[in-house]
Design a protein around this motif. Sequence first.
Motif, PDB file in Angstrom:
ATOM      1  N   ASN A  30       0.839  -1.194   0.000  1.00  0.00           N
ATOM      2  CA  ASN A  30       0.000   0.000   0.000  1.00  0.00           C
ATOM      3  C   ASN A  30       0.878   1.250   0.000  1.00  0.00           C
ATOM      4  O   ASN A  30       1.831   1.334   0.766  1.00  0.00           O
ATOM      5  N   ASN A  50      -0.954  -5.197   2.411  1.00  0.00           N
ATOM      6  CA  ASN A  50      -2.244  -5.878   2.551  1.00  0.00           C
ATOM      7  C   ASN A  50      -2.070  -7.351   2.216  1.00  0.00           C
ATOM      8  O   ASN A  50      -1.228  -7.719   1.401  1.00  0.00           O
ATOM      9  N   SER A  73      -5.190  -5.014   6.211  1.00  0.00           N
ATOM     10  CA  SER A  73      -4.404  -3.932   5.631  1.00  0.00           C
ATOM     11  C   SER A  73      -3.736  -3.115   6.731  1.00  0.00           C
ATOM     12  O   SER A  73      -4.383  -2.675   7.685  1.00  0.00           O
ATOM     13  N   GLU A  75      -1.807   0.297   7.240  1.00  0.00           N
ATOM     14  CA  GLU A  75      -1.632   1.541   6.501  1.00  0.00           C
ATOM     15  C   GLU A  75      -1.627   2.734   7.441  1.00  0.00           C
ATOM     16  O   GLU A  75      -1.826   2.602   8.651  1.00  0.00           O
ATOM     17  N   SER A 124     -13.850  -0.636   4.837  1.00  0.00           N
ATOM     18  CA  SER A 124     -12.891  -1.149   5.815  1.00  0.00           C
ATOM     19  C   SER A 124     -13.264  -0.708   7.225  1.00  0.00           C
ATOM     20  O   SER A 124     -14.032   0.254   7.411  1.00  0.00           O
ATOM     21  N   SER A 195      -2.168   0.777  -4.645  1.00  0.00           N
ATOM     22  CA  SER A 195      -1.745  -0.561  -4.220  1.00  0.00           C
ATOM     23  C   SER A 195      -1.204  -1.352  -5.409  1.00  0.00           C
ATOM     24  O   SER A 195      -1.707  -1.220  -6.538  1.00  0.00           O
TER      25      SER A 195
END
Length: 202
Positions: A30, A50, A73, A75, A124, A195
């Motif tokens: 990511n 991810n 994920s 991030e 998410s 990504s």
Amino acid sequence: MKVKVLFLLFIFVPVIALNAQRLGVKAGVNLNNSKVDFNGMDADLYTGFNVGLISDFNLPFSGWKFNTGLLYSYEGFKLKEDYGNNMGITYHFITNNIEIPLNIRREFNHFVIKHYIQAGLNSSYALSGRIKDGESSRSLSFKNNADRFDFGASVGIGCYLTSKLQLLASYDHGLTESELVFGDQIISTKNRRWSLAVGYMF
């Protein structure tokens, strides 16, 4: 709230596995470039990753598929507080998320390598988060539980390197705003992310 999310995931995963026409795994990098509203400061690019489960469903149109999955994920974004004279502190805002992508994919056979384009939605939920500033680390707090959720649009392009191995580049544009607690102040942020991932279908 977190218990409810985990309960829904325990239901979602078996449904994908039992009904998918093709099931696989995916892992990638990511590159977050979040939009941040905080004292006129811009967020710096943050690199995360991810990994998770993906699945394909054939649609009743030649060359069309529905693609979904369940991903973890890692991030975030970085903010630098500049004191001048090349002095300052860089804060790393990091979240651990569970993601569910929903994409419509169009496949093409015009070239030697089969390729595709896709577009859809991405949702998410942030399970947890940290704020790191070099030597110290503390939990990331959200203003409200609703700020843990993110919803956005996604577009991507990819190809099949083999019948089972595929490569995908995508862009996710968050449509919802999250408010994070930073001391006695609030940071407003919207997710922006590129990504690059590799998928393997069984």
